[in-house]
Design a protein around this motif. Structure first.
Motif, PDB file in Angstrom:
ATOM      1  N   ASP A   1       1.314   5.319   1.915  1.00 46.16           N
ATOM      2  CA  ASP A   1       0.873   6.354   2.846  1.00 46.16           C
ATOM      3  C   ASP A   1       1.608   7.629   2.503  1.00 46.16           C
ATOM      4  O   ASP A   1       2.498   7.640   1.670  1.00 46.16           O
ATOM      5  CB  ASP A   1       1.079   5.938   4.305  1.00 46.16           C
ATOM      6  CG  ASP A   1       2.464   6.207   4.841  1.00 46.16           C
ATOM      7  OD1 ASP A   1       3.405   6.321   4.044  1.00 46.16           O
ATOM      8  OD2 ASP A   1       2.602   6.304   6.056  1.00 46.16           O
TER       9      ASP A   1
ATOM     10  N   THR B   1      -5.948   1.542   5.769  1.00 45.07           N
ATOM     11  CA  THR B   1      -7.375   1.529   5.484  1.00 45.07           C
ATOM     12  C   THR B   1      -7.570   1.144   4.030  1.00 45.07           C
ATOM     13  O   THR B   1      -6.975   1.745   3.142  1.00 45.07           O
ATOM     14  CB  THR B   1      -7.991   2.913   5.758  1.00 45.07           C
ATOM     15  OG1 THR B   1      -7.676   3.283   7.101  1.00 45.07           O
ATOM     16  CG2 THR B   1      -9.493   2.891   5.575  1.00 45.07           C
ATOM     17  N   CYS B   2      -8.385   0.127   3.786  1.00 48.82           N
ATOM     18  CA  CYS B   2      -8.548  -0.407   2.429  1.00 48.82           C
ATOM     19  C   CYS B   2     -10.011  -0.508   2.044  1.00 48.82           C
ATOM     20  O   CYS B   2     -10.831  -0.984   2.835  1.00 48.82           O
ATOM     21  CB  CYS B   2      -7.974  -1.819   2.329  1.00 48.82           C
ATOM     22  SG  CYS B   2      -6.290  -2.009   2.852  1.00 48.82           S
ATOM     23  N   HIS B   3     -10.306  -0.095   0.835  1.00 44.39           N
ATOM     24  CA  HIS B   3     -11.614  -0.376   0.240  1.00 44.39           C
ATOM     25  C   HIS B   3     -11.384  -1.563  -0.682  1.00 44.39           C
ATOM     26  O   HIS B   3     -10.644  -1.464  -1.663  1.00 44.39           O
ATOM     27  CB  HIS B   3     -12.148   0.822  -0.533  1.00 44.39           C
ATOM     28  CG  HIS B   3     -13.485   0.540  -1.143  1.00 44.39           C
ATOM     29  ND1 HIS B   3     -13.628   0.077  -2.419  1.00 44.39           N
ATOM     30  CD2 HIS B   3     -14.727   0.625  -0.621  1.00 44.39           C
ATOM     31  CE1 HIS B   3     -14.897  -0.110  -2.684  1.00 44.39           C
ATOM     32  NE2 HIS B   3     -15.600   0.218  -1.602  1.00 44.39           N
TER      33      HIS B   3
ATOM     34  N   LYS C   1      -9.816  -1.928   8.168  1.00 47.91           N
ATOM     35  CA  LYS C   1      -8.693  -1.202   8.747  1.00 47.91           C
ATOM     36  C   LYS C   1      -7.762  -2.255   9.315  1.00 47.91           C
ATOM     37  O   LYS C   1      -8.165  -3.073  10.146  1.00 47.91           O
ATOM     38  CB  LYS C   1      -9.196  -0.265   9.833  1.00 47.91           C
ATOM     39  CG  LYS C   1      -8.129   0.598  10.453  1.00 47.91           C
ATOM     40  CD  LYS C   1      -8.720   1.558  11.465  1.00 47.91           C
ATOM     41  CE  LYS C   1      -9.473   2.673  10.816  1.00 47.91           C
ATOM     42  NZ  LYS C   1      -8.669   3.721  10.243  1.00 47.91           N
TER      43      LYS C   1
ATOM     44  N   TYR D   1     -13.244 -10.476   7.664  1.00 44.94           N
ATOM     45  CA  TYR D   1     -11.981 -10.220   8.347  1.00 44.94           C
ATOM     46  C   TYR D   1     -11.249 -11.526   8.663  1.00 44.94           C
ATOM     47  O   TYR D   1     -10.028 -11.608   8.514  1.00 44.94           O
ATOM     48  CB  TYR D   1     -12.223  -9.394   9.617  1.00 44.94           C
ATOM     49  CG  TYR D   1     -10.943  -8.882  10.228  1.00 44.94           C
ATOM     50  CD1 TYR D   1     -10.203  -7.897   9.594  1.00 44.94           C
ATOM     51  CD2 TYR D   1     -10.471  -9.392  11.424  1.00 44.94           C
ATOM     52  CE1 TYR D   1      -9.015  -7.424  10.146  1.00 44.94           C
ATOM     53  CE2 TYR D   1      -9.300  -8.931  11.982  1.00 44.94           C
ATOM     54  CZ  TYR D   1      -8.571  -7.952  11.339  1.00 44.94           C
ATOM     55  OH  TYR D   1      -7.395  -7.498  11.882  1.00 44.94           O
TER      56      TYR D   1
ATOM     57  N   ASP E   1      -1.507   2.176  10.307  1.00 49.78           N
ATOM     58  CA  ASP E   1      -2.957   2.022  10.167  1.00 49.78           C
ATOM     59  C   ASP E   1      -3.236   2.031   8.673  1.00 49.78           C
ATOM     60  O   ASP E   1      -3.088   3.051   8.013  1.00 49.78           O
ATOM     61  CB  ASP E   1      -3.636   3.201  10.873  1.00 49.78           C
ATOM     62  CG  ASP E   1      -5.129   3.245  10.650  1.00 49.78           C
ATOM     63  OD1 ASP E   1      -5.605   2.824   9.583  1.00 49.78           O
ATOM     64  OD2 ASP E   1      -5.831   3.752  11.533  1.00 49.78           O
TER      65      ASP E   1
ATOM     66  N   PHE F   1     -14.714  -2.726   3.425  1.00 49.11           N
ATOM     67  CA  PHE F   1     -13.941  -1.639   4.024  1.00 49.11           C
ATOM     68  C   PHE F   1     -13.297  -2.138   5.307  1.00 49.11           C
ATOM     69  O   PHE F   1     -13.992  -2.463   6.269  1.00 49.11           O
ATOM     70  CB  PHE F   1     -14.860  -0.449   4.313  1.00 49.11           C
ATOM     71  CG  PHE F   1     -14.130   0.810   4.637  1.00 49.11           C
ATOM     72  CD1 PHE F   1     -13.304   1.418   3.712  1.00 49.11           C
ATOM     73  CD2 PHE F   1     -14.283   1.403   5.884  1.00 49.11           C
ATOM     74  CE1 PHE F   1     -12.635   2.590   4.012  1.00 49.11           C
ATOM     75  CE2 PHE F   1     -13.613   2.572   6.195  1.00 49.11           C
ATOM     76  CZ  PHE F   1     -12.795   3.177   5.252  1.00 49.11           C
TER      77      PHE F   1
ATOM     78  N   GLY G   1      -7.096  -4.921  14.154  1.00 47.82           N
ATOM     79  CA  GLY G   1      -7.804  -4.493  12.952  1.00 47.82           C
ATOM     80  C   GLY G   1      -9.302  -4.647  13.095  1.00 47.82           C
ATOM     81  O   GLY G   1      -9.809  -5.239  14.058  1.00 47.82           O
TER      82      GLY G   1
ATOM     83  N   GLY H   1      -2.821   4.593   3.793  1.00 47.57           N
ATOM     84  CA  GLY H   1      -2.502   4.206   5.150  1.00 47.57           C
ATOM     85  C   GLY H   1      -1.781   5.333   5.835  1.00 47.57           C
ATOM     86  O   GLY H   1      -1.461   6.346   5.218  1.00 47.57           O
TER      87      GLY H   1
ATOM     88  N   SER I   1       0.828  -1.199   0.000  1.00 49.35           N
ATOM     89  CA  SER I   1       0.000   0.000   0.000  1.00 49.35           C
ATOM     90  C   SER I   1       0.863   1.249   0.000  1.00 49.35           C
ATOM     91  O   SER I   1       2.062   1.174  -0.106  1.00 49.35           O
ATOM     92  CB  SER I   1      -0.915  -0.007   1.216  1.00 49.35           C
ATOM     93  OG  SER I   1      -0.136   0.092   2.382  1.00 49.35           O
TER      94      SER I   1
END
Length: 159
Positions: free
Chosen positions: A35, A70-72, A133, A79, A68, A131, A124, A54, A33
């Motif tokens: 950030d 965060t993903c869509h 985290k 989870y 942290d 969605f 998480g 992130g 990812s």
């Protein structure tokens, strides 16, 4: 710019100067990812630019941070299924580079941790099936230094 476990195989010994990115990039790129502090991940995995976000922040230790992410998700996932996939990934070529824990942990638990990052399964949350985290811990200095050594060993093997 190379991150062990992501694009290190693209190294060739004609390169005179290389970078092992940053500790944040090594934490993020492996999941993978981007950030704000790790725009370099886009150089390591260009096809992911703008698809995930992130944030890393330092915690009350001199060398440990928590990420942290965060993903869509394009495809729905529970989870528990995400945790299973992470466990499977860690048994392959990323074994020893990434970590996984279901223990109740705090920042000091990751002092001198050799992983680029450790997935904290208990921290998480899935807001829904699209969605999530995700939380990752990493020792900015020790884990990163281990990856620099790994990259140097890999580079030496290409000589």
């Amino acid at each position: 710019m190379f991150v062990m476990g992501v694009n290190h195989e693209k190294y060739n010994n004609s390169l005179k100067i290389v970078s092992s990115a940053s500790c944040t990039t090594n934490c993020l790129a492996l999941w993978p990812s981007i950030d704000g502090a790790a725009k370099a991940v886009g150089k390591v995995i260009p096809e992911l630019n703008g698809k995930l976000t992130g944030m890393a922040f330092h915690v009350p230790t001199p060398n440990v941070s928590v990420m942290d992410l965060t993903c869509h998700l394009e495809k729905a996932a529970k989870y528990d299924d995400i945790k299973k996939v992470v466990k499977q990934v860690l048994q392959g070529p990323l074994k020893g580079i990434l970590g996984y824990t279901e223990d109740q942990v705090i920042s000091c638990n990751f002092n001198r941790d050799t992983h680029s990052s450790t997935f904290d399964a208990g921290a998480g949350i899935a807001l829904n099936d699209h969605f999530v985290k995700l939380i990752f811990w990493y020792d900015n200095e020790f884990g990163y230094s281990n990856r620099v050594v790994d990259l140097m060993v890999h580079m030496a093997s290409k000589e």
